[in-house]
Write a protein that holds these residues in place. Structure first.
Motif, PDB file in Angstrom:
ATOM      1  N   LEU A 203     -73.812  15.520 -40.981  1.00  0.00           N
ATOM      2  CA  LEU A 203     -73.846  14.074 -40.795  1.00  0.00           C
ATOM      3  C   LEU A 203     -74.675  13.761 -39.565  1.00  0.00           C
ATOM      4  O   LEU A 203     -74.441  14.326 -38.490  1.00  0.00           O
ATOM      5  N   VAL A 204     -75.655  12.881 -39.718  1.00  0.00           N
ATOM      6  CA  VAL A 204     -76.429  12.367 -38.587  1.00  0.00           C
ATOM      7  C   VAL A 204     -76.086  10.892 -38.446  1.00  0.00           C
ATOM      8  O   VAL A 204     -76.297  10.104 -39.372  1.00  0.00           O
ATOM      9  N   SER A 205     -75.521  10.520 -37.311  1.00  0.00           N
ATOM     10  CA  SER A 205     -75.102   9.144 -37.082  1.00  0.00           C
ATOM     11  C   SER A 205     -75.681   8.640 -35.771  1.00  0.00           C
ATOM     12  O   SER A 205     -75.548   9.318 -34.737  1.00  0.00           O
ATOM     13  N   ALA A 206     -76.326   7.494 -35.821  1.00  0.00           N
ATOM     14  CA  ALA A 206     -76.956   6.897 -34.642  1.00  0.00           C
ATOM     15  C   ALA A 206     -77.895   7.887 -33.962  1.00  0.00           C
ATOM     16  O   ALA A 206     -77.982   7.943 -32.738  1.00  0.00           O
ATOM     17  N   GLY A 207     -78.584   8.682 -34.753  1.00  0.00           N
ATOM     18  CA  GLY A 207     -79.543   9.637 -34.216  1.00  0.00           C
ATOM     19  C   GLY A 207     -78.945  10.915 -33.679  1.00  0.00           C
ATOM     20  O   GLY A 207     -79.674  11.777 -33.177  1.00  0.00           O
ATOM     21  N   GLN A 208     -77.622  11.081 -33.776  1.00  0.00           N
ATOM     22  CA  GLN A 208     -76.962  12.255 -33.235  1.00  0.00           C
ATOM     23  C   GLN A 208     -76.303  13.062 -34.348  1.00  0.00           C
ATOM     24  O   GLN A 208     -75.694  12.507 -35.263  1.00  0.00           O
ATOM     25  N   VAL A 209     -76.431  14.383 -34.251  1.00  0.00           N
ATOM     26  CA  VAL A 209     -75.759  15.264 -35.195  1.00  0.00           C
ATOM     27  C   VAL A 209     -74.273  15.331 -34.860  1.00  0.00           C
ATOM     28  O   VAL A 209     -73.897  15.529 -33.705  1.00  0.00           O
ATOM     29  N   TYR A 210     -73.440  15.138 -35.878  1.00  0.00           N
ATOM     30  CA  TYR A 210     -72.001  15.276 -35.660  1.00  0.00           C
ATOM     31  C   TYR A 210     -71.648  16.752 -35.804  1.00  0.00           C
ATOM     32  O   TYR A 210     -71.853  17.352 -36.866  1.00  0.00           O
TER      33      TYR A 210
ATOM     34  N   GLU B  46     -78.963  27.564 -34.311  1.00  0.00           N
ATOM     35  CA  GLU B  46     -78.303  26.460 -35.005  1.00  0.00           C
ATOM     36  C   GLU B  46     -78.019  26.853 -36.449  1.00  0.00           C
ATOM     37  O   GLU B  46     -78.653  27.762 -36.996  1.00  0.00           O
ATOM     38  N   ASN B  47     -77.057  26.197 -37.043  1.00  0.00           N
ATOM     39  CA  ASN B  47     -76.820  26.325 -38.479  1.00  0.00           C
ATOM     40  C   ASN B  47     -78.019  25.759 -39.242  1.00  0.00           C
ATOM     41  O   ASN B  47     -78.631  24.780 -38.809  1.00  0.00           O
ATOM     42  N   ASP B  48     -78.358  26.370 -40.376  1.00  0.00           N
ATOM     43  CA  ASP B  48     -79.577  25.965 -41.089  1.00  0.00           C
ATOM     44  C   ASP B  48     -79.511  24.527 -41.614  1.00  0.00           C
ATOM     45  O   ASP B  48     -80.507  23.787 -41.531  1.00  0.00           O
ATOM     46  N   ALA B  49     -78.360  24.108 -42.120  1.00  0.00           N
ATOM     47  CA  ALA B  49     -78.263  22.744 -42.643  1.00  0.00           C
ATOM     48  C   ALA B  49     -78.376  21.711 -41.527  1.00  0.00           C
ATOM     49  O   ALA B  49     -79.011  20.665 -41.697  1.00  0.00           O
ATOM     50  N   ARG B  50     -77.776  21.999 -40.366  1.00  0.00           N
ATOM     51  CA  ARG B  50     -77.876  21.051 -39.260  1.00  0.00           C
ATOM     52  C   ARG B  50     -79.304  20.981 -38.728  1.00  0.00           C
ATOM     53  O   ARG B  50     -79.798  19.901 -38.396  1.00  0.00           O
ATOM     54  N   ALA B  51     -79.965  22.121 -38.628  1.00  0.00           N
ATOM     55  CA  ALA B  51     -81.360  22.114 -38.185  1.00  0.00           C
ATOM     56  C   ALA B  51     -82.218  21.318 -39.160  1.00  0.00           C
ATOM     57  O   ALA B  51     -83.087  20.528 -38.754  1.00  0.00           O
ATOM     58  N   ALA B  52     -81.980  21.499 -40.459  1.00  0.00           N
ATOM     59  CA  ALA B  52     -82.747  20.764 -41.468  1.00  0.00           C
ATOM     60  C   ALA B  52     -82.453  19.271 -41.407  1.00  0.00           C
ATOM     61  O   ALA B  52     -83.353  18.440 -41.600  1.00  0.00           O
ATOM     62  N   ALA B  53     -81.205  18.912 -41.141  1.00  0.00           N
ATOM     63  CA  ALA B  53     -80.844  17.497 -41.036  1.00  0.00           C
ATOM     64  C   ALA B  53     -81.574  16.842 -39.870  1.00  0.00           C
ATOM     65  O   ALA B  53     -82.050  15.704 -39.976  1.00  0.00           O
ATOM     66  N   ILE B  54     -81.680  17.554 -38.761  1.00  0.00           N
ATOM     67  CA  ILE B  54     -82.411  17.035 -37.605  1.00  0.00           C
ATOM     68  C   ILE B  54     -83.882  16.847 -37.962  1.00  0.00           C
ATOM     69  O   ILE B  54     -84.499  15.821 -37.654  1.00  0.00           O
TER      70      ILE B  54
ATOM     71  N   GLY C 221     -81.106   5.279 -40.071  1.00  0.00           N
ATOM     72  CA  GLY C 221     -79.681   4.991 -40.211  1.00  0.00           C
ATOM     73  C   GLY C 221     -78.835   6.246 -40.312  1.00  0.00           C
ATOM     74  O   GLY C 221     -79.289   7.368 -40.099  1.00  0.00           O
ATOM     75  N   ASP C 222     -77.554   6.045 -40.662  1.00  0.00           N
ATOM     76  CA  ASP C 222     -76.626   7.165 -40.806  1.00  0.00           C
ATOM     77  C   ASP C 222     -76.923   7.917 -42.094  1.00  0.00           C
ATOM     78  O   ASP C 222     -77.136   7.306 -43.148  1.00  0.00           O
ATOM     79  N   MET C 223     -76.903   9.243 -42.023  1.00  0.00           N
ATOM     80  CA  MET C 223     -77.347  10.053 -43.152  1.00  0.00           C
ATOM     81  C   MET C 223     -76.451  11.260 -43.353  1.00  0.00           C
ATOM     82  O   MET C 223     -76.122  11.970 -42.398  1.00  0.00           O
ATOM     83  N   ILE C 224     -76.036  11.492 -44.594  1.00  0.00           N
ATOM     84  CA  ILE C 224     -75.436  12.773 -44.980  1.00  0.00           C
ATOM     85  C   ILE C 224     -76.556  13.618 -45.561  1.00  0.00           C
ATOM     86  O   ILE C 224     -77.217  13.217 -46.525  1.00  0.00           O
ATOM     87  N   TYR C 225     -76.782  14.769 -44.963  1.00  0.00           N
ATOM     88  CA  TYR C 225     -77.818  15.681 -45.445  1.00  0.00           C
ATOM     89  C   TYR C 225     -77.134  16.898 -46.061  1.00  0.00           C
ATOM     90  O   TYR C 225     -76.219  17.474 -45.460  1.00  0.00           O
TER      91      TYR C 225
END
Length: 383
Positions: free
Chosen positions: A219-226, A185-193, A204-208
């Motif tokens: 972007l994490v929206s409704a518990g899912q990574v976009y 995974e990309n490092d920022a997406r892994a960290a966002a999770i 809630g919805d989060m920009i990490y």
């Protein structure tokens, strides 16, 4: 689609929902899967008979009978996780339920190429496996890389700051070394999770944003990574910042990108130009902690420019939170400057209840996120 394939798909989705904690009861499975209660009853009965899941305790009632809690049966073994940066890798072991057991940092040079870097990571993970989990089975491996990653294929796609890595099949490379299921995974997406997991399901919805040597976002929206159409979303580092006041060349070949003015690498380079002995992001952090005026001024401006770049996203997406992680998030002046610029540039309706803060998960965010991803993959593959 045949009944058997539909059943297999629902089975995988059920295991994934239970693994992530998004569902813990039959009623929540019905809502998440959008199927009839009788279908979920049949799925649960079969998974219980196979020993894949356990049913225990009772949950909170919402008006009727209190539901029984469903959870995955935890296998024996550990998960190995590694986050790669430009100068170092953070490696660790997780329990099957995602709890970090141990972590360690090792020096790497991402520009040395995948062979040398993966050799170092393999040796480090082997060492901590022998020391902290002797004799335990390795259930899966997760790796977070500082560049665009095609998550489904486990390949790097045109990473600007990683010479020799473009097109590398990291998942196959690591799978051959460890002979276990691998998630890349990309490092920022892994960290966002990881941040989302630490904060809980109601965040809630989060920009990490991961602000370290480079800058990445998610972007994490409704518990899912976009992830976007090709799975490459979040490349905020190459957003051009009009207010930067310069046209510095970026590693992507363009000019004026956020990376050139707000990343740890950019800050270190600016301080070197001013005669300061700073070559790494950690040197920049140390200079700010020591109240070096030039460093504090540059970091404050960098945080403000990050806020400029994020303001359009906040106005467009209306998130509940903007979370800044990575090494630079440890500097209050950086986070405060970003927060101030977001309040200045965004519509009041967008910031009225917007949380803008440093990461709660800290330096282990990506490792926690990888543990979550690897567990879900291992669960569905053993189903």
């Amino acid at each position: 689609m045949s009944d058997s394939s539909i059943s297999a798909t629902l089975r995988d989705q059920t295991l994934s929902l239970l693994a992530s904690g998004e569902a813990t009861s039959r009623a929540e499975l019905v809502e998440a899967l959008q199927v009839a209660p009788s279908t979920v009853t049949g799925l649960v009965r079969r998974l219980l008979a196979e020993g894949m899941i356990l049913e225990e305790g009772v949950g909170r009632s919402t008006g009727g009978r209190r539901p029984r809690i469903l959870r995955l049966r935890e296998p024996e073994g550990v998960l190995a996780v590694a986050e790669l940066g430009a100068r170092h890798a953070r490696v660790g072991l997780c329990t099957p339920d995602g709890r970090l057991l141990t972590t360690e940092e090792v020096a790497i040079d991402i520009a040395a190429g995948p062979g040398e870097v993966f050799d170092t990571v393999e040796a480090a993970l082997g060492r901590i496996l022998a020391a902290s989990a002797p004799g335990q089975a390795l259930l899966g491996v997760g790796a977070a890389l500082p560049g665009p990653v095609d998550h489904l294929r486990g390949r790097l796609v045109g990473p600007a700051r990683m010479p020799g890595w473009s097109g590398v099949d990291a998942r196959t490379e690591l799978g051959q070394r460890f002979e276990a299921p691998v998630v890349v995974e990309n490092d920022a997406r892994a960290a966002a999770i990881g941040e989302y997991v630490i904060r809980g399901r109601d965040s809630g919805d989060m920009i990490y944003v991961k602000a370290g040597t480079g800058i990445g976002g998610c972007l994490v929206s409704a518990g899912q990574v976009y992830r976007g159409g090709r799975g490459l979303s979040g490349d905020v580092t190459h957003v051009r910042v009009a207010d930067s006041g310069g046209e510095r060349h970026c590693s992507c070949g363009s000019r004026g990108c956020l990376e050139t003015v707000a990343s740890g690498a950019a800050l270190a380079a600016r301080l070197v130009e001013q005669g300061q002995p700073t070559t790494t992001t950690q040197d920049v952090i140390t200079a700010v902690v020591n109240a070096e005026p030039a460093a504090v001024t540059l970091v404050r401006r960098a945080g403000g420019l990050l806020g400029v770049a994020l303001s359009g996203l906040v106005n467009f997406l209306n998130p509940d939170a903007v979370v800044i992680g990575g090494a630079l998030s440890s500097l209050d002046v950086y986070v405060a400057a970003a927060r101030g610029m977001l309040y200045e540039r965004c519509l009041p309706s967008m910031t009225q209840s917007l949380a803008i803060e440093a990461s709660a998960a800290g330096p282990d965010a990506a490792l926690v996120g990888l543990g979550h991803l690897v567990r879900a993959t291992a669960d569905t593959r053993t189903a």
